[in-house]
Design a protein around this motif. Structure first.
Motif, mmCIF file in Angstrom:
data_model
loop_
_atom_site.group_PDB
_atom_site.id
_atom_site.type_symbol
_atom_site.label_atom_id
_atom_site.label_comp_id
_atom_site.label_asym_id
_atom_site.label_seq_id
_atom_site.Cartn_x
_atom_site.Cartn_y
_atom_site.Cartn_z
ATOM 1 N N GLN A 1 18.390 36.131 36.417
ATOM 2 C CA GLN A 1 18.502 37.783 36.269
ATOM 3 C C GLN A 1 17.321 38.446 37.158
ATOM 4 O OE1 GLN A 1 20.799 39.152 34.113
ATOM 5 N NE2 GLN A 1 20.171 40.939 35.181
ATOM 6 N N ASP A 2 16.156 38.009 37.325
ATOM 7 C CA ASP A 2 15.305 38.858 37.964
ATOM 8 C C ASP A 2 15.610 38.921 39.634
ATOM 9 O OD1 ASP A 2 14.742 36.219 38.193
ATOM 10 O OD2 ASP A 2 12.589 36.189 38.481
ATOM 11 N N VAL A 3 16.445 37.651 39.960
ATOM 12 C CA VAL A 3 16.933 38.019 41.325
ATOM 13 C C VAL A 3 18.057 38.833 41.461
ATOM 14 C CG1 VAL A 3 18.116 36.388 43.247
ATOM 15 C CG2 VAL A 3 16.173 35.687 41.827
ATOM 16 N N THR A 4 19.079 38.704 40.548
ATOM 17 C CA THR A 4 20.129 39.550 40.421
ATOM 18 C C THR A 4 19.616 41.009 40.072
ATOM 19 O OG1 THR A 4 21.456 38.013 39.120
ATOM 20 C CG2 THR A 4 22.299 40.164 39.073
ATOM 21 N N ASP A 5 18.667 41.576 39.385
ATOM 22 C CA ASP A 5 18.213 42.815 39.552
ATOM 23 C C ASP A 5 17.413 43.172 40.861
ATOM 24 O OD1 ASP A 5 18.617 42.661 36.841
ATOM 25 O OD2 ASP A 5 16.682 42.373 36.050
ATOM 26 N N PHE A 6 16.934 42.235 41.635
ATOM 27 C CA PHE A 6 16.433 42.463 42.896
ATOM 28 C C PHE A 6 17.536 42.871 43.608
ATOM 29 C CE2 PHE A 6 15.211 40.717 46.968
ATOM 30 C CZ PHE A 6 14.193 41.692 47.337
ATOM 31 N N ALA A 7 18.536 42.026 43.552
ATOM 32 C CA ALA A 7 19.806 42.398 44.582
ATOM 33 C C ALA A 7 20.315 43.768 44.406
ATOM 34 C CB ALA A 7 20.800 41.307 44.266
ATOM 35 N N ALA A 8 20.243 44.010 43.293
ATOM 36 C CA ALA A 8 20.810 45.353 42.937
ATOM 37 C C ALA A 8 19.980 46.552 43.655
ATOM 38 C CB ALA A 8 20.898 45.761 41.566
ATOM 39 N N VAL A 9 18.682 46.401 43.488
ATOM 40 C CA VAL A 9 17.808 47.355 44.149
ATOM 41 C C VAL A 9 18.084 47.493 45.646
ATOM 42 C CG1 VAL A 9 15.176 47.766 44.400
ATOM 43 C CG2 VAL A 9 16.191 47.009 42.179
ATOM 44 N N VAL A 10 18.081 46.084 46.202
ATOM 45 C CA VAL A 10 18.091 46.072 47.721
ATOM 46 C C VAL A 10 19.622 46.745 48.148
ATOM 47 C CG1 VAL A 10 18.847 44.146 49.432
ATOM 48 C CG2 VAL A 10 16.911 43.608 47.990
ATOM 49 N N VAL A 11 20.464 46.444 47.356
ATOM 50 C CA VAL A 11 21.927 46.991 47.856
ATOM 51 C C VAL A 11 21.674 48.421 47.780
ATOM 52 C CG1 VAL A 11 24.247 47.331 46.942
ATOM 53 C CG2 VAL A 11 23.441 44.991 47.034
ATOM 54 N N LYS A 12 20.932 49.229 46.755
ATOM 55 C CA LYS A 12 20.816 50.690 46.960
ATOM 56 C C LYS A 12 19.980 51.079 47.994
ATOM 57 C CE LYS A 12 21.592 51.311 41.724
ATOM 58 N NZ LYS A 12 20.927 51.334 40.618
ATOM 59 N N ARG A 13 18.875 50.478 48.187
ATOM 60 C CA ARG A 13 18.130 50.871 49.476
ATOM 61 C C ARG A 13 18.561 50.735 50.838
ATOM 62 N NH1 ARG A 13 16.100 52.971 52.249
ATOM 63 N NH2 ARG A 13 14.110 53.403 53.148
ATOM 64 N N LEU A 14 19.322 49.523 50.960
ATOM 65 C CA LEU A 14 19.841 49.484 52.267
ATOM 66 C C LEU A 14 21.187 50.366 52.537
ATOM 67 C CD1 LEU A 14 19.767 45.487 52.867
ATOM 68 C CD2 LEU A 14 18.171 47.467 53.324
ATOM 69 N N ALA A 15 21.826 50.753 51.272
ATOM 70 C CA ALA A 15 22.961 51.710 51.384
ATOM 71 C C ALA A 15 22.403 52.988 51.855
ATOM 72 C CB ALA A 15 23.558 51.816 50.164
ATOM 73 N N ARG A 16 21.258 53.430 51.386
ATOM 74 C CA ARG A 16 20.819 54.747 51.955
ATOM 75 C C ARG A 16 20.462 54.872 53.365
ATOM 76 N NH1 ARG A 16 15.751 54.800 47.839
ATOM 77 N NH2 ARG A 16 14.776 56.299 49.616
ATOM 78 N N LEU A 17 20.202 53.543 53.959
ATOM 79 C CA LEU A 17 20.304 53.893 55.433
ATOM 80 C C LEU A 17 21.496 54.193 56.020
ATOM 81 C CD1 LEU A 17 18.338 50.361 56.258
ATOM 82 C CD2 LEU A 17 17.487 52.661 56.402
ATOM 83 N N GLY A 18 22.637 53.971 55.407
ATOM 84 C CA GLY A 18 23.769 54.328 56.046
ATOM 85 C C GLY A 18 25.010 53.461 56.300
ATOM 86 N N GLY A 19 24.421 52.193 56.047
ATOM 87 C CA GLY A 19 25.430 50.851 56.232
ATOM 88 C C GLY A 19 26.055 50.906 57.715
ATOM 89 N N PRO A 20 27.150 50.330 57.882
ATOM 90 C CA PRO A 20 27.496 50.034 59.075
ATOM 91 C C PRO A 20 27.588 51.148 60.108
ATOM 92 C CG PRO A 20 29.158 49.066 57.606
ATOM 93 C CD PRO A 20 28.075 49.702 56.882
ATOM 94 N N ALA A 21 27.598 52.597 59.623
ATOM 95 C CA ALA A 21 27.590 53.799 60.302
ATOM 96 C C ALA A 21 26.227 53.756 60.924
ATOM 97 C CB ALA A 21 27.964 54.966 59.475
ATOM 98 N N ALA A 22 25.227 53.302 60.357
ATOM 99 C CA ALA A 22 24.002 53.397 60.685
ATOM 100 C C ALA A 22 23.591 52.370 61.831
ATOM 101 C CB ALA A 22 22.776 53.145 59.548
ATOM 102 N N ALA A 23 24.212 51.195 61.600
ATOM 103 C CA ALA A 23 24.283 50.075 62.732
ATOM 104 C C ALA A 23 24.772 50.686 63.957
ATOM 105 C CB ALA A 23 24.891 48.912 61.858
ATOM 106 N N LEU A 24 25.866 51.378 63.832
ATOM 107 C CA LEU A 24 26.707 51.886 65.124
ATOM 108 C C LEU A 24 25.812 52.888 65.727
ATOM 109 C CD1 LEU A 24 29.455 51.891 66.605
ATOM 110 C CD2 LEU A 24 30.047 53.640 65.050
#
Length: 311
Positions: A7-30
């Motif tokens: 569960q702690d890894v799953t919770d960490f994954a959720a935090v990671v997804v939200k934080r990296l999404a704030r960067l802009g995703g593939p649009a930011a990579a472009l």
């Protein structure tokens, strides 16, 4: 068999997804292809998440956290060499290379690098200017000095495994995009998803991705409990499966999206171009298959038929 992550890894994954999404995703990579500040922002986000404090070599929970971090990085086409930095040796990022055609993804970034081939030979890479290619836009050719010594076998295996988790994230995202497209796209008066041929293609893609996900979890959890030869074989099998699944999923996504899938306005295009180095380096699928043959003969690869297999 319960294959759910803690569960702690799953919770960490959720935090990671939200934080990296704030960067802009593939649009930011472009944008990162022409603006290096985006890659600096990506590193800052990873630092905020505590990525560089993870002890992937000796702490099993940290290794699981690193895996879901790489998975999220793949899904967002994160423009930063996270695997290479997680496995840094004495502060130098670790990259696996093919000595015959040495290239390092993001090799133009400042900082020290250590290169190794699949036989563990250690090199000192000297990057040259990045050519800004369409496929693998951050690939930098390097000149190798060496070989001089070796790197730990476990580091090579971890590199292959964590890179496979990043490929997993990319193909999962491509599948989601393709599924959303066929549900929304209307042709001949009904959504594409209602055509049986399309359903078959999507179903095959889901099975392939689900299989890769289960194999990735299984391989990760076995790393600390098997012999070095079996660990190396497992890492190669996972990377080969990841490359094969990526070929299938990217082909399927492009087929379902049509011309849109080849335009950078589509996330599939960006994910495809930025994932190519992971699929092709340090070796392609055919070369990885050839390296596995001795492991099949000596029984290092576990199958339904255990024990050595005669040539």
């Amino acid at each position: 068999m319960n294959t759910e992550l803690p569960q702690d890894v799953t919770d960490f994954a959720a935090v990671v997804v939200k934080r990296l999404a704030r960067l802009g995703g593939p649009a930011a990579a472009l944008r990162a292809e022409t603006d290096d500040h985006v890659r600096q922002d990506a590193r800052a986000a990873l630092s905020e998440l505590g990525a560089f404090d993870l002890d992937v070599r000796s702490a099993p929970v940290d290794l699981l956290a690193a895996a879901v971090l790489c998975q999220a990085a793949g899904a967002t086409a994160l423009p930063y060499p996270i695997v290479e930095e997680l496995l840094a040796i004495d502060g130098a990022r670790l990259a696996l290379v093919n000595p015959g055609a040495p290239r390092v993804d993001h090799g133009d970034l400042p900082g020290d690098w250590v290169a190794a081939d699949l036989d563990r030979n250690r090199y000192r890479p000297q990057p040259v200017s990045r050519p800004n290619a369409t496929l693998g836009p951050f690939l930098a050719p390097v000149n190798l000095t060496g070989p001089n010594g070796t790197v730990p076998a476990a580091d090579v295996d971890l590199y292959l495994v964590l890179g496979s988790w990043r490929i997993l994230g990319a193909v999962q995202r491509c599948l989601d995009i393709a599924t959303e497209h066929v549900q929304a796209r209307v042709q001949f008066g009904k959504p594409l998803a209602e055509f049986q041929a399309v359903r078959f293609v999507v179903a095959d893609a889901y099975v392939a991705v689900a299989g890769l996900h289960e194999l990735a979890k299984y391989t990760l959890c076995r790393l600390g409990s098997i012999t070095a030869r079996a660990r190396a074989a497992d890492a190669l099998v996972l990377r080969l499966k990841a490359a094969d699944t990526a070929h299938q999923l990217l082909r399927t996504a492009h087929q379902l999206l049509g011309a849109l899938g080849f335009c950078d306005e589509s996330e599939v295009s960006v994910l495809d171009r930025h994932t190519q180095p992971l699929i092709r380096l340090p070796l392609g699928a055919e070369a990885l298959s050839l390296r596995l043959i001795p492991s099949v003969h000596d029984g290092s690869v576990e199958t339904l038929f255990t024990g050595p297999v005669s040539a």
